[in-house]
Design a protein around this motif. Structure first.
Motif: not given
Length: 256
Positions: A4-32
């Motif tokens: 996801l290099s060069g992309t920006v993602a908004v993740v609702t419910g991103g503080a906990s659970g699945n949302g938290r893991e999605i945020c970390q996974t997206f960031a590791a793939a290059g997203a802000d």
């Protein structure tokens, strides 16, 4: 790994659970990442998601967001402008609890509708408005196997997730020609802090026995597995996938 290099993602419910893991996974793939949630601290405890992403070398920000309020969702998408504008919207925030159908009353049902349906509807709407003015994007909605399989004492929850699935198909048709892909994920039972609190069998010996006897893969899912599904749907590796509901349940829906 899908990138996801060069992309920006908004993740609702991103503080906990699945949302938290999605945020970390997206960031590791290059997203802000914009972490949008009603709480900054993770439900399971630990470092706030945006701080964790930054500590790992990524870029992230937190926005206080009640998804039942369209203005809050606008603020979350607006926050993405600081990184260059929203490319991926993950409508992950939701509530889950069991309640006997005959006991459900108006206040309880309205809460489900406000968060699980209204939140996805307006989250998709505010993201689509921005994506239409750019080069398109990807919207990923969090549905559930409850939208296609009865979950016993979860009728109100099932109702809202059925609406999310139907909405996903409708939006995929509406925005496909604008380069905006809309897909959904249908998780089964995933081992998060929420399910451990709200699904009595998760995290217990009885639960493990249930998984072995009822789920073809003989275990519950992990947030990492949901996040990997979200990463696929968010990235160009799924560039011709639109209007799809990806079941992530160890096989229980169709073979269990």
């Amino acid at each position: 790994m899908a990138q996801l290099s060069g992309t920006v993602a908004v993740v609702t419910g991103g503080a906990s659970g699945n949302g938290r893991e999605i945020c970390q996974t997206f960031a590791a793939a290059g997203a802000d990442v914009v972490v949008a949630d009603v709480r900054e601290d993770p439900r399971q405890g630990g470092t706030p998601t945006h701080e964790l992403v930054e500590a790992e070398g990524g870029r992230a920000t937190f926005v206080n967001c009640d998804v039942s309020n369209r203005a809050d969702l606008e603020d979350a998408v607006e926050a993405a402008e600081a990184f260059g504008g929203v490319d991926v919207m993950v409508n992950n925030a939701g509530i889950f609890r069991g309640e006997e159908f005959l006991d459900v009353r108006e206040k309880g049902l309205q809460q489900f509708l406000d968060v699980n349906v209204k939140g996805v509807f307006f989250g998709s709407q505010v993201a689509a408005e921005r994506m239409l003015a750019s080069d398109g994007g990807s919207i990923v909605n969090m549905s559930s196997i409850g939208s296609i399989r009865a979950l016993g004492a979860y009728t109100a929850y099932d109702l809202t997730k059925g609406a999310v699935t139907s909405m996903t198909y409708s939006l995929a048709d509406r925005f496909g020609d604008a380069g905006i892909r809309v897909n959904a994920i249908m998780p089964g039972i995933i081992g998060t802090a929420m399910t451990e609190e709200d699904v009595p069998i998760v995290g217990t010996d009885h639960g493990n026995q249930y998984a072995r006897e009822s789920i073809p893969m003989e275990r519950f899912g992990s947030p990492e597995e949901v996040a990997n599904a979200a990463l696929f749907l968010a990235s160009d590796q799924s560039s011709y996938v639109n209007g799809e509901s990806l079941v992530v349940d160890g096989g229980v829906t169709h073979t269990g």
